[in-house]
Design a protein around this motif. Structure first.
Motif, PDB file in Angstrom:
ATOM      1  N   SER A 168      -4.022  12.730 -27.186  1.00 43.79           N
ATOM      2  CA  SER A 168      -4.243  14.144 -26.876  1.00 43.79           C
ATOM      3  C   SER A 168      -5.729  14.454 -26.820  1.00 43.79           C
ATOM      4  N   PRO A 169      -6.376  14.152 -25.692  1.00 42.11           N
ATOM      5  CA  PRO A 169      -7.823  14.354 -25.592  1.00 42.11           C
ATOM      6  C   PRO A 169      -8.245  15.808 -25.740  1.00 42.11           C
ATOM      7  N   LYS A 170      -7.422  16.740 -25.267  1.00 46.08           N
ATOM      8  CA  LYS A 170      -7.822  18.149 -25.359  1.00 46.08           C
ATOM      9  C   LYS A 170      -7.788  18.642 -26.805  1.00 46.08           C
ATOM     10  N   LYS A 171      -6.779  18.233 -27.552  1.00 44.26           N
ATOM     11  CA  LYS A 171      -6.718  18.624 -28.969  1.00 44.26           C
ATOM     12  C   LYS A 171      -7.908  18.039 -29.724  1.00 44.26           C
ATOM     13  N   ARG A 172      -8.261  16.801 -29.400  1.00 39.09           N
ATOM     14  CA  ARG A 172      -9.421  16.190 -30.048  1.00 39.09           C
ATOM     15  C   ARG A 172     -10.678  16.989 -29.752  1.00 39.09           C
ATOM     16  N   ALA A 173     -10.858  17.390 -28.495  1.00 34.37           N
ATOM     17  CA  ALA A 173     -12.048  18.141 -28.099  1.00 34.37           C
ATOM     18  C   ALA A 173     -12.121  19.477 -28.839  1.00 34.37           C
ATOM     19  N   ILE A 174     -11.006  20.172 -28.941  1.00 35.52           N
ATOM     20  CA  ILE A 174     -10.990  21.472 -29.615  1.00 35.52           C
ATOM     21  C   ILE A 174     -11.256  21.308 -31.107  1.00 35.52           C
ATOM     22  N   THR A 175     -10.616  20.332 -31.721  1.00 37.00           N
ATOM     23  CA  THR A 175     -10.777  20.118 -33.160  1.00 37.00           C
ATOM     24  C   THR A 175     -12.221  19.797 -33.518  1.00 37.00           C
ATOM     25  N   GLN A 176     -12.852  18.912 -32.753  1.00 35.38           N
ATOM     26  CA  GLN A 176     -14.239  18.563 -33.050  1.00 35.38           C
ATOM     27  C   GLN A 176     -15.184  19.722 -32.767  1.00 35.38           C
ATOM     28  N   SER A 177     -14.859  20.545 -31.791  1.00 32.73           N
ATOM     29  CA  SER A 177     -15.676  21.725 -31.505  1.00 32.73           C
ATOM     30  C   SER A 177     -15.573  22.754 -32.621  1.00 32.73           C
ATOM     31  N   ILE A 178     -14.361  22.960 -33.126  1.00 35.22           N
ATOM     32  CA  ILE A 178     -14.173  23.914 -34.223  1.00 35.22           C
ATOM     33  C   ILE A 178     -14.946  23.478 -35.459  1.00 35.22           C
ATOM     34  N   ALA A 179     -15.046  22.185 -35.687  1.00 35.46           N
ATOM     35  CA  ALA A 179     -15.798  21.678 -36.833  1.00 35.46           C
ATOM     36  C   ALA A 179     -17.271  22.064 -36.749  1.00 35.46           C
ATOM     37  N   LEU A 180     -17.771  22.260 -35.520  1.00 33.01           N
ATOM     38  CA  LEU A 180     -19.178  22.629 -35.321  1.00 33.01           C
ATOM     39  C   LEU A 180     -19.380  24.136 -35.185  1.00 33.01           C
ATOM     40  N   ALA A 181     -18.307  24.881 -35.006  1.00 38.49           N
ATOM     41  CA  ALA A 181     -18.416  26.320 -34.747  1.00 38.49           C
ATOM     42  C   ALA A 181     -18.962  27.059 -35.964  1.00 38.49           C
ATOM     43  N   THR A 182     -19.819  28.049 -35.707  1.00 38.04           N
ATOM     44  CA  THR A 182     -20.416  28.839 -36.785  1.00 38.04           C
ATOM     45  C   THR A 182     -19.827  30.246 -36.847  1.00 38.04           C
ATOM     46  N   SER A 183     -18.722  30.455 -36.157  1.00 38.11           N
ATOM     47  CA  SER A 183     -18.214  31.815 -35.973  1.00 38.11           C
ATOM     48  C   SER A 183     -16.991  32.106 -36.828  1.00 38.11           C
ATOM     49  N   GLU A 184     -16.598  33.367 -36.757  1.00 38.57           N
ATOM     50  CA  GLU A 184     -15.364  33.835 -37.388  1.00 38.57           C
ATOM     51  C   GLU A 184     -14.170  33.634 -36.465  1.00 38.57           C
ATOM     52  N   LEU A 185     -14.410  33.816 -35.155  1.00 39.74           N
ATOM     53  CA  LEU A 185     -13.347  33.738 -34.158  1.00 39.74           C
ATOM     54  C   LEU A 185     -13.581  32.584 -33.197  1.00 39.74           C
ATOM     55  N   ILE A 186     -12.494  31.942 -32.798  1.00 35.18           N
ATOM     56  CA  ILE A 186     -12.523  30.892 -31.784  1.00 35.18           C
ATOM     57  C   ILE A 186     -11.809  31.410 -30.547  1.00 35.18           C
ATOM     58  N   ILE A 187     -12.404  31.221 -29.382  1.00 36.59           N
ATOM     59  CA  ILE A 187     -11.727  31.519 -28.116  1.00 36.59           C
ATOM     60  C   ILE A 187     -11.814  30.266 -27.252  1.00 36.59           C
ATOM     61  N   THR A 188     -10.667  29.817 -26.747  1.00 37.90           N
ATOM     62  CA  THR A 188     -10.656  28.647 -25.877  1.00 37.90           C
ATOM     63  C   THR A 188     -10.357  29.045 -24.436  1.00 37.90           C
ATOM     64  N   THR A 189     -11.003  28.340 -23.534  1.00 38.11           N
ATOM     65  CA  THR A 189     -10.692  28.469 -22.112  1.00 38.11           C
ATOM     66  C   THR A 189     -10.946  27.113 -21.464  1.00 38.11           C
ATOM     67  N   ASP A 190     -10.738  27.024 -20.167  1.00 38.73           N
ATOM     68  CA  ASP A 190     -10.890  25.753 -19.458  1.00 38.73           C
ATOM     69  C   ASP A 190     -12.084  25.803 -18.513  1.00 38.73           C
ATOM     70  N   GLY A 191     -12.581  24.622 -18.169  1.00 41.20           N
ATOM     71  CA  GLY A 191     -13.789  24.530 -17.350  1.00 41.20           C
ATOM     72  C   GLY A 191     -13.636  25.011 -15.928  1.00 41.20           C
ATOM     73  N   ASP A 192     -12.407  25.135 -15.448  1.00 43.88           N
ATOM     74  CA  ASP A 192     -12.183  25.595 -14.073  1.00 43.88           C
ATOM     75  C   ASP A 192     -11.794  27.068 -14.015  1.00 43.88           C
ATOM     76  N   CYS A 193     -12.062  27.805 -15.090  1.00 51.00           N
ATOM     77  CA  CYS A 193     -11.664  29.216 -15.161  1.00 51.00           C
ATOM     78  C   CYS A 193     -12.822  30.153 -14.837  1.00 51.00           C
ATOM     79  N   ARG A 194     -12.481  31.390 -14.487  1.00 50.86           N
ATOM     80  CA  ARG A 194     -13.446  32.469 -14.279  1.00 50.86           C
ATOM     81  C   ARG A 194     -13.048  33.641 -15.176  1.00 50.86           C
ATOM     82  N   VAL A 195     -14.056  34.318 -15.730  1.00 50.77           N
ATOM     83  CA  VAL A 195     -13.795  35.451 -16.625  1.00 50.77           C
ATOM     84  C   VAL A 195     -14.634  36.639 -16.201  1.00 50.77           C
ATOM     85  N   GLY A 196     -14.141  37.833 -16.477  1.00 52.06           N
ATOM     86  CA  GLY A 196     -14.855  39.064 -16.155  1.00 52.06           C
ATOM     87  C   GLY A 196     -15.877  39.411 -17.221  1.00 52.06           C
ATOM     88  N   PRO A 197     -16.742  40.399 -16.956  1.00 56.48           N
ATOM     89  CA  PRO A 197     -17.828  40.742 -17.890  1.00 56.48           C
ATOM     90  C   PRO A 197     -17.363  41.314 -19.227  1.00 56.48           C
TER      91      PRO A 197
END
Length: 373
Positions: A109-138
């Motif tokens: 599960s490469p995506k779960k691994r990526a998220i888990t290792q990222s969360i270990a480095l996160a300095t925040s209260e909240l986590i938001i995940t999205t994908d590299g091919d996505c677009r988001v509004g302001p």
């Protein structure tokens, strides 16, 4: 057989009408870019071979009205220029951008691994995940921050749709995706979570640790979103919310090739046997049977062992409530043009569900150039 088909179709009609009414009654939450209590957010973007898309998303994040966030891009050994593009943006973004190169190790599960290792480095209260091919509004992050501040939710699921439709195939995908987003939102509102999408998902970092992250489902390639939602909902039954806000909509590109479409849908369909709660699995079986019913009705009519009125009743009980529900969700997702594709989708979808329901029984599919089980 007549009795069985009518019962299944009637139950499906009631179920769909309940979803429709639930969607209509679901409140929208307004967006505030300035909050008295500003939660810091870490946006996690797991990527592999997204060189043609990642710059657009990083630019979208430049334009956020909510400024209290950092971004971690976890690159899963891309074979293109994805990582180099992210590294070039490090000194150009007004937010903290942290590339996280991941080793090219074999994992189920490469995506779960990526998220888990990222969360270990996160300095925040909240986590938001999205994908590299996505677009988001302001106002994307502002919508989540507002909802979290007002509700204290442990997890917030968000709406996802497609960018632009260039073909009938694209429109069919848009309608199908709307059905999944709408059904996931409504079943969550009704108190039994079923589906969500990791391209637009927010949760409290501390809660991820409380439920031991992806432990127990880390052997499965898919399900970084739904399995986590079920674990959090089990611990906090009232703690998971759907964010019904146009500002929160995430857009991604529809699949342009049948091969990519097939592998993604097979991956999705393969999850149903792994749910710890029986409700999602029962719902999957119920949806399978409900889509089989009109197919059997047509076959029965053609073979002259089913009355024409019964066949029409079975079909009508499915398509009419579905149209009401899907139309409402598509309008919310700003996809009014795709409403015209609903009847064609309803014609094809029963065969589609039967096909992928059977295809999911086999193991193995491709994802980002990798063979996964």
């Amino acid at each position: 057989m007549t009795f069985f088909l009518l019962i299944i179709s009637s139950l499906y009609a009631v179920f769909t009408l309940v979803l429709w009414l639930t969607w209509l009654r679901m409140p929208s939450i307004g967006t505030e870019s300035r909050l008295d209590d500003c939660p810091f957010i870490t946006v996690i973007i797991p990527v592999r071979n997204e060189a043609s898309n990642i710059a657009n998303l990083l630019q979208d994040l430049n334009s956020q009205t909510y400024r209290h966030f950092e971004v971690i891009v976890a690159d899963d050994s891309s074979t293109d220029d994805t990582l180099a593009i992210v590294q070039r943006y490090v000194n150009q973004t007004p937010y903290a951008l942290r590339p996280l190169p991941l080793p090219n190790e074999r994992t189920t599960s490469p995506k779960k691994r990526a998220i888990t290792q990222s969360i270990a480095l996160a300095t925040s209260e909240l986590i938001i995940t999205t994908d590299g091919d996505c677009r988001v509004g302001p106002n994307w992050l502002a919508a989540f921050a507002t909802t979290y501040a007002k509700t204290g939710a442990k997890m917030i699921t968000g709406p996802v749709t497609f960018t632009t439709e260039r073909s009938v195939f694209d429109s069919l995908q848009t309608v199908e995706f709307a059905s999944l987003i709408g059904a996931g939102a409504c079943t969550l509102a009704l108190g039994f979570p079923t589906m969500c999408n990791g391209a637009n998902l927010c949760y409290v970092k501390e809660v991820f640790g409380e439920v031991n992250g992806f432990a127990g489902v880390d052997h499965l390639a898919s399900g970084d979103d739904e399995f986590l939602m079920h674990k959090i909902a089990s611990r906090y039954p009232q703690g998971v919310r759907f964010l019904k806000s146009a500002d929160a909509i995430v857009r991604t590109g529809p699949h342009r090739s049948w091969g990519a479409f097939y592998n993604q849908r097979k991956r999705w369909a393969s999850k149903w046997r792994a749910y710890s709660s029986p409700l999602p699995s029962l719902l999957a079986v119920f949806i399978f049977m409900s889509n089989a019913a009109p197919v059997l009705a047509v076959i029965g009519y053609c073979l002259d062992f089913l009355n024409g009125n019964v066949a029409l009743s079975v079909i009508g009980l499915k398509v009419l409530p579905e149209f009401l529900f899907l139309r409402q969700v598509l309008v919310f997702l700003q996809k009014k043009m795709s409403v015209a594709a609903i009847p064609l989708t309803q014609l094809i979808y029963p065969l589609y569900v039967l096909f992928f329901g059977l295809a999911a029984q086999g193991k193995g599919y491709s994802w980002k150039g990798r063979k996964l089980n």
